[in-house]
Design a protein around this motif. Sequence first.
Motif, PDB file in Angstrom:
ATOM      1  N   UNK A  63       0.776  -0.867  -0.182  1.00 28.80           N
ATOM      2  CA  UNK A  63       0.003  -0.314   0.065  1.00 28.80           C
ATOM      3  C   UNK A  63       0.972   1.493   0.232  1.00 28.80           C
ATOM      4  N   UNK A  64       2.250   1.124   1.237  1.00 29.36           N
ATOM      5  CA  UNK A  64       2.716   2.241   0.467  1.00 29.36           C
ATOM      6  C   UNK A  64       3.194   2.574  -0.109  1.00 29.36           C
ATOM      7  N   UNK A  65       3.939   0.878  -0.290  1.00 31.88           N
ATOM      8  CA  UNK A  65       4.778   1.896  -2.413  1.00 31.88           C
ATOM      9  C   UNK A  65       3.295   2.475  -3.405  1.00 31.88           C
ATOM     10  N   UNK A  66       2.503   1.503  -3.437  1.00 34.09           N
ATOM     11  CA  UNK A  66       1.719   2.459  -4.472  1.00 34.09           C
ATOM     12  C   UNK A  66       1.185   3.783  -4.287  1.00 34.09           C
ATOM     13  N   UNK A  67       1.104   4.617  -2.735  1.00 31.96           N
ATOM     14  CA  UNK A  67       0.342   5.873  -1.893  1.00 31.96           C
ATOM     15  C   UNK A  67       1.640   6.512  -3.342  1.00 31.96           C
ATOM     16  N   UNK A  68       3.001   6.187  -2.789  1.00 30.91           N
ATOM     17  CA  UNK A  68       4.062   6.894  -3.426  1.00 30.91           C
ATOM     18  C   UNK A  68       4.248   6.930  -5.793  1.00 30.91           C
ATOM     19  N   UNK A  69       3.386   5.660  -5.987  1.00 27.88           N
ATOM     20  CA  UNK A  69       3.207   5.729  -7.254  1.00 27.88           C
ATOM     21  C   UNK A  69       2.340   6.745  -7.913  1.00 27.88           C
ATOM     22  N   UNK A  70       1.070   6.484  -6.835  1.00 29.40           N
ATOM     23  CA  UNK A  70       0.169   7.785  -6.783  1.00 29.40           C
ATOM     24  C   UNK A  70       0.263   8.899  -7.219  1.00 29.40           C
ATOM     25  N   UNK A  71       1.625   9.485  -6.537  1.00 29.34           N
ATOM     26  CA  UNK A  71       2.008  10.568  -6.153  1.00 29.34           C
ATOM     27  C   UNK A  71       2.864  11.069  -7.002  1.00 29.34           C
ATOM     28  N   UNK A  72       3.739  10.298  -7.365  1.00 29.68           N
ATOM     29  CA  UNK A  72       4.717  10.511  -8.692  1.00 29.68           C
ATOM     30  C   UNK A  72       4.159  10.580 -10.220  1.00 29.68           C
ATOM     31  N   UNK A  73       2.658   9.547 -10.226  1.00 29.11           N
ATOM     32  CA  UNK A  73       2.975   9.631 -11.711  1.00 29.11           C
ATOM     33  C   UNK A  73       1.933  11.020 -11.967  1.00 29.11           C
ATOM     34  N   UNK A  74       0.974  11.591 -10.532  1.00 28.06           N
ATOM     35  CA  UNK A  74       0.198  12.646 -10.532  1.00 28.06           C
ATOM     36  C   UNK A  74       1.014  13.924 -10.769  1.00 28.06           C
ATOM     37  N   UNK A  75       2.717  13.596 -10.497  1.00 29.82           N
ATOM     38  CA  UNK A  75       3.224  15.147 -11.065  1.00 29.82           C
ATOM     39  C   UNK A  75       3.644  16.134 -12.173  1.00 29.82           C
ATOM     40  N   UNK A  76       2.846  16.866 -12.107  1.00 30.21           N
ATOM     41  CA  UNK A  76       2.995  17.190 -13.461  1.00 30.21           C
ATOM     42  C   UNK A  76       3.327  17.993 -14.345  1.00 30.21           C
ATOM     43  N   UNK A  77       4.783  17.936 -13.245  1.00 30.47           N
ATOM     44  CA  UNK A  77       6.010  18.991 -13.527  1.00 30.47           C
ATOM     45  C   UNK A  77       6.747  18.313 -13.706  1.00 30.47           C
ATOM     46  N   UNK A  78       6.401  16.400 -14.195  1.00 30.24           N
ATOM     47  CA  UNK A  78       7.761  15.728 -14.450  1.00 30.24           C
ATOM     48  C   UNK A  78       6.820  15.449 -15.963  1.00 30.24           C
ATOM     49  N   UNK A  79       7.613  16.175 -16.371  1.00 26.57           N
ATOM     50  CA  UNK A  79       6.908  15.393 -18.262  1.00 26.57           C
ATOM     51  C   UNK A  79       7.835  14.431 -18.601  1.00 26.57           C
ATOM     52  N   UNK A  80       7.286  13.683 -17.664  1.00 20.26           N
ATOM     53  CA  UNK A  80       8.321  12.218 -18.387  1.00 20.26           C
ATOM     54  C   UNK A  80       7.506  11.089 -19.657  1.00 20.26           C
ATOM     55  N   UNK A  81       8.147  11.563 -20.749  1.00 19.74           N
ATOM     56  CA  UNK A  81       7.416  11.071 -21.941  1.00 19.74           C
ATOM     57  C   UNK A  81       6.762  10.088 -21.964  1.00 19.74           C
ATOM     58  N   UNK A  82       5.648   9.681 -22.907  1.00 17.38           N
ATOM     59  CA  UNK A  82       5.577   8.150 -23.133  1.00 17.38           C
ATOM     60  C   UNK A  82       6.153   7.471 -24.272  1.00 17.38           C
TER      61      UNK A  82
END
Length: 397
Positions: free
Chosen positions: A312-331
């Motif tokens: 659960x902690x790992x997934x919570x961190x991933x949701x925060x990371x994926x939602x960061x709009x200022x990191x333009x990780x290109x698909x």
Amino acid sequence: MPSIAQARGHRYPVRMAHLGLGNFHRAHQAWYTQHANALGMDADGWGIAAFTGRSPRAAEALSAQDCVYTLVTRAADGDSAEIADAISRAHDGAGAEWEHTIADPSVAVLTVTITERGYEPAQQQTESAGARIVRGLRARARASAGDIALVSCDNLRGNGEALRLAVLREVDDGRLARWIGEHVAFVSTMVDRITPATTDADRAATRELIGHDDAVPVVTEPFSEWVVCGEFPAGRPAWHSVGVRFVDDVEPYEQRKLWLLNAGHTLLAATGMPRGHETVAEAFADPECRGLLEELWAEARVLLPFDATETDAALAALRTRFANPRIAHRLLQIDDGGLQKLRQRQVAIITRRLDAGSEPGRASLATVEAWGRAHGLDLAEALDVLQPGLARRVYLR
């Protein structure tokens, strides 16, 4: 405006080498090494001689500013910057300096970031990464330079063993093979830090932050993780004091990253690009993509050997990371090398679930289907391209 080269202070003696000089290495292994140096636990510190894998351009650009660069940590609420100087020298990996460095008895560690494809045999007349490493090790053996640890930092399960096999495949000398067996340790790791390609806008933002011109800053997310399994017979930096976790078995951590983070990225790339999204944050904000992603995580988490609290902690961190709009990780960047990535990620989830007697997983199949559609294949054809016979297992379970 002054160049960032003027920010170079102490130059650490070269005690490490790196193959695959790029943004990720500078945001990850070099960053951890810099922070270990800052503790002062080793009076001399550890400097890195970094070598490019294919093109010399990254080494040339970094050398032009005395191998000093800015690491910009980009959080959702703003940027922070630090000057990075753990890289003491940068070189073209195809040059003679490569052999001189690996043959130096002061060099105790070689880290590599050569991507998944770097572990495959070379195509046509190009030198494979394994052959280049063998060239360096042959020079080290001739110089009687002693033990060295080779540390794979790529997104492969059992990457230390994969590196060992890639190296030994290029050895045609029995004496050298025996020397490698006696003097070279192959270390497996799990690495994690999203590091997008640098843009002109990033360079302009860096200039505003630090008041220096920097042609090659690195922008990265706040999160970072490094899990290491293996021996360092000639020593290593004090990474354990700056958050690096040393374990007896790295496989569970590899699986967690491949099946939650990396498979999540692959799903967002495969399903998000056809819907017009360009970045992870855009696709994550799309309810359809997000819904499939949550399904994928539900499919994968039951395969992991962690308790619910840790997952659960790992997934919570991933949701925060994926939602960061200022990191333009290109698909598009994630989609590069999709065949190999899908085999390590979605196909592994599907086969593990089938082996356990479960259904293959709707979200995992949807990712494969979207990838196949982009390549003119239906789902059954895509499954069999990724793993011969997999379609039969899926449909006749």
